[in-house]
Design a protein around this motif. Structure first.
Motif, PDB file in Angstrom:
ATOM      1  N   LEU A 101       0.826  -1.204   0.000  1.00  0.00           N
ATOM      2  CA  LEU A 101       0.000   0.000   0.000  1.00  0.00           C
ATOM      3  C   LEU A 101       0.864   1.259   0.000  1.00  0.00           C
ATOM      4  O   LEU A 101       1.982   1.267   0.516  1.00  0.00           O
ATOM      5  CB  LEU A 101      -0.901   0.016   1.245  1.00  0.00           C
ATOM      6  N   GLY A 102       0.322   2.338  -0.561  1.00  0.00           N
ATOM      7  CA  GLY A 102       0.982   3.638  -0.503  1.00  0.00           C
ATOM      8  C   GLY A 102       0.434   4.441   0.664  1.00  0.00           C
ATOM      9  O   GLY A 102      -0.614   4.098   1.229  1.00  0.00           O
ATOM     10  N   TRP A 103       1.126   5.521   0.993  1.00  0.00           N
ATOM     11  CA  TRP A 103       0.673   6.351   2.108  1.00  0.00           C
ATOM     12  C   TRP A 103      -0.706   6.944   1.848  1.00  0.00           C
ATOM     13  O   TRP A 103      -1.448   7.224   2.794  1.00  0.00           O
ATOM     14  CB  TRP A 103       1.661   7.479   2.379  1.00  0.00           C
ATOM     15  N   ASP A 104      -1.060   7.128   0.580  1.00  0.00           N
ATOM     16  CA  ASP A 104      -2.353   7.732   0.259  1.00  0.00           C
ATOM     17  C   ASP A 104      -3.471   6.709   0.137  1.00  0.00           C
ATOM     18  O   ASP A 104      -4.620   7.063  -0.136  1.00  0.00           O
ATOM     19  CB  ASP A 104      -2.250   8.556  -1.026  1.00  0.00           C
ATOM     20  N   ALA A 105      -3.167   5.427   0.361  1.00  0.00           N
ATOM     21  CA  ALA A 105      -4.204   4.386   0.307  1.00  0.00           C
ATOM     22  C   ALA A 105      -5.182   4.558   1.463  1.00  0.00           C
ATOM     23  O   ALA A 105      -4.843   5.146   2.504  1.00  0.00           O
ATOM     24  CB  ALA A 105      -3.566   3.001   0.379  1.00  0.00           C
ATOM     25  N   ASP A 106      -6.402   4.063   1.281  1.00  0.00           N
ATOM     26  CA  ASP A 106      -7.368   4.087   2.379  1.00  0.00           C
ATOM     27  C   ASP A 106      -6.808   3.312   3.565  1.00  0.00           C
ATOM     28  O   ASP A 106      -6.230   2.229   3.396  1.00  0.00           O
ATOM     29  CB  ASP A 106      -8.695   3.459   1.940  1.00  0.00           C
ATOM     30  N   CYS A 107      -6.988   3.865   4.750  1.00  0.00           N
ATOM     31  CA  CYS A 107      -6.506   3.189   5.961  1.00  0.00           C
ATOM     32  C   CYS A 107      -7.243   1.862   6.123  1.00  0.00           C
ATOM     33  O   CYS A 107      -8.480   1.840   6.151  1.00  0.00           O
ATOM     34  CB  CYS A 107      -6.742   4.076   7.180  1.00  0.00           C
ATOM     35  N   PRO A 108      -6.530   0.745   6.240  1.00  0.00           N
ATOM     36  CA  PRO A 108      -7.196  -0.566   6.326  1.00  0.00           C
ATOM     37  C   PRO A 108      -8.008  -0.766   7.604  1.00  0.00           C
ATOM     38  O   PRO A 108      -8.857  -1.644   7.656  1.00  0.00           O
ATOM     39  CB  PRO A 108      -6.022  -1.558   6.276  1.00  0.00           C
ATOM     40  N   TRP A 109      -7.743   0.004   8.667  1.00  0.00           N
ATOM     41  CA  TRP A 109      -8.443  -0.233   9.933  1.00  0.00           C
ATOM     42  C   TRP A 109      -9.297   0.960  10.379  1.00  0.00           C
ATOM     43  O   TRP A 109      -9.893   0.928  11.462  1.00  0.00           O
ATOM     44  CB  TRP A 109      -7.426  -0.550  11.041  1.00  0.00           C
ATOM     45  N   GLY A 110      -9.330   2.022   9.571  1.00  0.00           N
ATOM     46  CA  GLY A 110     -10.098   3.190   9.992  1.00  0.00           C
ATOM     47  C   GLY A 110     -10.322   4.159   8.858  1.00  0.00           C
ATOM     48  O   GLY A 110     -10.172   3.809   7.686  1.00  0.00           O
ATOM     49  N   GLU A 111     -10.660   5.388   9.221  1.00  0.00           N
ATOM     50  CA  GLU A 111     -10.965   6.404   8.227  1.00  0.00           C
ATOM     51  C   GLU A 111      -9.700   7.118   7.760  1.00  0.00           C
ATOM     52  O   GLU A 111      -8.659   7.061   8.398  1.00  0.00           O
ATOM     53  CB  GLU A 111     -11.949   7.423   8.811  1.00  0.00           C
ATOM     54  N   GLY A 112      -9.806   7.796   6.621  1.00  0.00           N
ATOM     55  CA  GLY A 112      -8.695   8.579   6.100  1.00  0.00           C
ATOM     56  C   GLY A 112      -7.645   7.722   5.430  1.00  0.00           C
ATOM     57  O   GLY A 112      -7.863   6.544   5.133  1.00  0.00           O
ATOM     58  N   SER A 113      -6.500   8.328   5.191  1.00  0.00           N
ATOM     59  CA  SER A 113      -5.425   7.612   4.491  1.00  0.00           C
ATOM     60  C   SER A 113      -4.545   6.841   5.472  1.00  0.00           C
ATOM     61  O   SER A 113      -4.516   7.134   6.676  1.00  0.00           O
ATOM     62  CB  SER A 113      -4.557   8.608   3.721  1.00  0.00           C
ATOM     63  N   LEU A 114      -3.820   5.873   4.937  1.00  0.00           N
ATOM     64  CA  LEU A 114      -2.895   5.081   5.741  1.00  0.00           C
ATOM     65  C   LEU A 114      -1.819   5.984   6.351  1.00  0.00           C
ATOM     66  O   LEU A 114      -1.501   5.882   7.541  1.00  0.00           O
ATOM     67  CB  LEU A 114      -2.257   3.999   4.863  1.00  0.00           C
ATOM     68  N   GLY A 115      -1.267   6.887   5.541  1.00  0.00           N
ATOM     69  CA  GLY A 115      -0.218   7.774   6.033  1.00  0.00           C
ATOM     70  C   GLY A 115      -0.701   8.641   7.179  1.00  0.00           C
ATOM     71  O   GLY A 115      -0.024   8.775   8.207  1.00  0.00           O
ATOM     72  N   ALA A 116      -1.886   9.232   7.015  1.00  0.00           N
ATOM     73  CA  ALA A 116      -2.422  10.109   8.061  1.00  0.00           C
ATOM     74  C   ALA A 116      -2.660   9.343   9.356  1.00  0.00           C
ATOM     75  O   ALA A 116      -2.375   9.851  10.456  1.00  0.00           O
ATOM     76  CB  ALA A 116      -3.712  10.769   7.582  1.00  0.00           C
ATOM     77  N   ALA A 117      -3.163   8.123   9.241  1.00  0.00           N
ATOM     78  CA  ALA A 117      -3.422   7.312  10.439  1.00  0.00           C
ATOM     79  C   ALA A 117      -2.133   7.001  11.182  1.00  0.00           C
ATOM     80  O   ALA A 117      -2.080   7.046  12.419  1.00  0.00           O
ATOM     81  CB  ALA A 117      -4.137   6.024  10.051  1.00  0.00           C
ATOM     82  N   LEU A 118      -1.076   6.712  10.445  1.00  0.00           N
ATOM     83  CA  LEU A 118       0.196   6.382  11.077  1.00  0.00           C
ATOM     84  C   LEU A 118       0.908   7.616  11.617  1.00  0.00           C
ATOM     85  O   LEU A 118       1.869   7.494  12.399  1.00  0.00           O
ATOM     86  CB  LEU A 118       1.101   5.635  10.089  1.00  0.00           C
ATOM     87  N   LEU A 119       0.457   8.794  11.233  1.00  0.00           N
ATOM     88  CA  LEU A 119       1.046  10.038  11.742  1.00  0.00           C
ATOM     89  C   LEU A 119       0.287  10.596  12.947  1.00  0.00           C
ATOM     90  O   LEU A 119       0.604  11.690  13.425  1.00  0.00           O
ATOM     91  CB  LEU A 119       1.094  11.089  10.631  1.00  0.00           C
ATOM     92  N   THR A 120      -0.685   9.857  13.468  1.00  0.00           N
ATOM     93  CA  THR A 120      -1.390  10.303  14.674  1.00  0.00           C
ATOM     94  C   THR A 120      -0.368  10.672  15.743  1.00  0.00           C
ATOM     95  O   THR A 120       0.499   9.860  16.074  1.00  0.00           O
ATOM     96  CB  THR A 120      -2.311   9.190  15.205  1.00  0.00           C
ATOM     97  N   PRO A 121      -0.424  11.900  16.275  1.00  0.00           N
ATOM     98  CA  PRO A 121       0.626  12.332  17.211  1.00  0.00           C
ATOM     99  C   PRO A 121       0.626  11.534  18.516  1.00  0.00           C
ATOM    100  O   PRO A 121      -0.423  11.083  18.993  1.00  0.00           O
ATOM    101  CB  PRO A 121       0.279  13.791  17.487  1.00  0.00           C
ATOM    102  N   THR A 122       1.807  11.400  19.083  1.00  0.00           N
ATOM    103  CA  THR A 122       1.990  10.747  20.371  1.00  0.00           C
ATOM    104  C   THR A 122       1.143  11.430  21.441  1.00  0.00           C
ATOM    105  O   THR A 122       1.072  12.652  21.506  1.00  0.00           O
ATOM    106  CB  THR A 122       3.471  10.813  20.789  1.00  0.00           C
ATOM    107  N   ARG A 123       0.537  10.628  22.288  1.00  0.00           N
ATOM    108  CA  ARG A 123      -0.301  11.179  23.358  1.00  0.00           C
ATOM    109  C   ARG A 123       0.570  11.814  24.442  1.00  0.00           C
ATOM    110  O   ARG A 123       1.604  11.273  24.829  1.00  0.00           O
ATOM    111  CB  ARG A 123      -1.167  10.076  23.970  1.00  0.00           C
ATOM    112  N   LEU A 124       0.139  12.982  24.913  1.00  0.00           N
ATOM    113  CA  LEU A 124       0.818  13.666  26.015  1.00  0.00           C
ATOM    114  C   LEU A 124       0.158  13.265  27.336  1.00  0.00           C
ATOM    115  O   LEU A 124      -1.059  13.414  27.498  1.00  0.00           O
ATOM    116  CB  LEU A 124       0.726  15.176  25.832  1.00  0.00           C
ATOM    117  N   TYR A 125       0.952  12.768  28.284  1.00  0.00           N
ATOM    118  CA  TYR A 125       0.424  12.279  29.558  1.00  0.00           C
ATOM    119  C   TYR A 125       0.765  13.183  30.732  1.00  0.00           C
ATOM    120  O   TYR A 125       0.499  12.841  31.879  1.00  0.00           O
ATOM    121  CB  TYR A 125       0.985  10.883  29.842  1.00  0.00           C
ATOM    122  N   VAL A 126       1.363  14.341  30.475  1.00  0.00           N
ATOM    123  CA  VAL A 126       1.980  15.135  31.531  1.00  0.00           C
ATOM    124  C   VAL A 126       0.985  15.614  32.592  1.00  0.00           C
ATOM    125  O   VAL A 126       1.151  15.332  33.786  1.00  0.00           O
ATOM    126  CB  VAL A 126       2.718  16.345  30.922  1.00  0.00           C
TER     127      VAL A 126
END
Length: 363
Positions: free
Chosen positions: A223-248
């Motif tokens: 798959l390319g980064w612009d492919a539909d995310c296999p487990w959710g909405e949006g693109s595969l690239g965007a899903a994998l770029l979800t920012p790290t959660r801040l726990y502070v």
């Protein structure tokens, strides 16, 4: 309080010399001082939103000043952390979706600081690129400011290094540096004992570790980064770029409530390597893998690579981004507090005699 400042704003690096005799300029060597100064002006409002008690420097100096007494500390111990985003940057560069990597950068530093019991006070960033692209750089640094704002940390300075010949077109690198403080004697881990309960706080994705493997698995998938995310909405690239959660802020609230003996930020090495880092010699832990649901992104990554469960647990956070070891008598109250702070909280195990992590159940 003074204004949040950026120092080094006109400092750009190149191997080419300026030779006034033949009219060559720094811009001819690939370095644009004016662009760097314009960037500083654009990001000033974002940096200003991160101001907090203790910041005391004006703009344009060679360093940043911070007043610990003004921040409310009587007998403080300083804690420092530095980190980067890693190869997650490659996805951001390839997709052009750079807005979240600044949050990743901050999270990788401040989530570590809070594990020592420290409140993050200020943050500095280092952004290096071959040619400064104003919009890209501003979006990245605005993301850094957002991460600082969410964790109560002042963006107090930084360096933008334009280095032609060092990075291919469009490439950049990020590093972050944060300093926190605690009152003397309040450092963690402290008091971890057999029977302590492990509370896991949910992650919101892969965070910022394991991306060399992630990129390999995406390659295997075809798959390319612009492919539909296999487990959710949006693109595969965007899903994998979800920012790290801040726990502070959540973790500090739990620490101040009492009963927290240790915190482990689940980064490279996963649950298997990071929880033992905060346990004293002679103690290990039992973790019930049935205590939470493996998020869909990890199910997809595991299935794509036919990954063994043990490999998953020592590579990725597997859905738990922070683990607290807490007094058993306080576990319910702390779980309730953390839930009220917006966390998904899992009673995932306990501290036992022994060493390392032993697992029951399955992902």
């Amino acid at each position: 309080m003074g204004h949040v400042m950026f120092y080094g704003r006109a400092k750009r690096h190149t191997g080419a010399a300026m030779t006034g005799n033949n009219g060559i300029t720094y811009a001819d060597a690939g370095v644009d001082i004016d662009a760097g100064n314009a960037l500083v002006e654009r990001i000033k409002p974002a940096a200003k939103r991160t101001q907090r008690s203790g910041v005391m420097a004006g703009l344009g100096g060679f360093g940043a000043l911070f007043d610990l007494k003004a921040a409310g500390y009587v007998d403080p111990i300083l804690v420092a952390a530095t980190d980067g985003v890693g190869t997650k940057l490659r996805i951001a560069i390839d997709t052009g979706e750079v807005d979240g990597v600044g949050i990743d950068l901050v999270a990788m530093c401040v989530n570590d600081l809070v594990c020592q019991g420290a409140e993050p006070l200020f943050f500095l960033d280092y952004f290096a690129t071959g040619k400064l692209e104003m919009d890209t750089a501003a979006r990245i640094i605005e993301g850094i400011a957002k991460g600082c704002e969410l964790s109560g940390c002042a963006l107090i300075g930084g360096e933008t290094a334009e280095m032609p010949g060092m990075y291919p077109d469009g490439d950049f690198d990020l590093a972050g540096f944060s300093v926190g403080a605690m009152e003397r004697g309040a450092d963690l881990p402290a008091g971890v004992k057999e029977g302590d309960v492990l509370l896991g706080l949910g992650s919101n994705g892969v965070h910022s570790n394991g991306y060399s493997l992630v990129r390999k698995l995406v390659e295997v998938s075809g798959l390319g980064w612009d492919a539909d995310c296999p487990w959710g909405e949006g693109s595969l690239g965007a899903a994998l770029l979800t920012p790290t959660r801040l726990y502070v802020k959540q973790a500090l609230a739990a620490i101040r409530a009492g009963g927290v003996h240790a915190l482990a930020h689940i980064t490279g090495g996963g649950l298997s390597e990071n929880i033992p880092r905060v346990l004293p010699e002679g103690l290990g832990c039992e973790v019930d893998l049935n205590a939470w649901e493996l998020p869909a992104v990890f199910k997809w990554l595991g299935a794509t690579g036919n990954m063994a469960e043990a490999e998953m647990l020592k590579t990725f956070n597997s859905g738990v981004g922070m683990v607290l070891a807490v007094d058993a008598a306080e576990a319910d109250a702390l779980a309730e507090l953390l839930t009220a702070e917006g966390e998904a909280v899992y009673k995932m195990g306990r501290v036992v005699a022994g060493e390392g992590v032993s697992y029951t159940g399955s992902l």
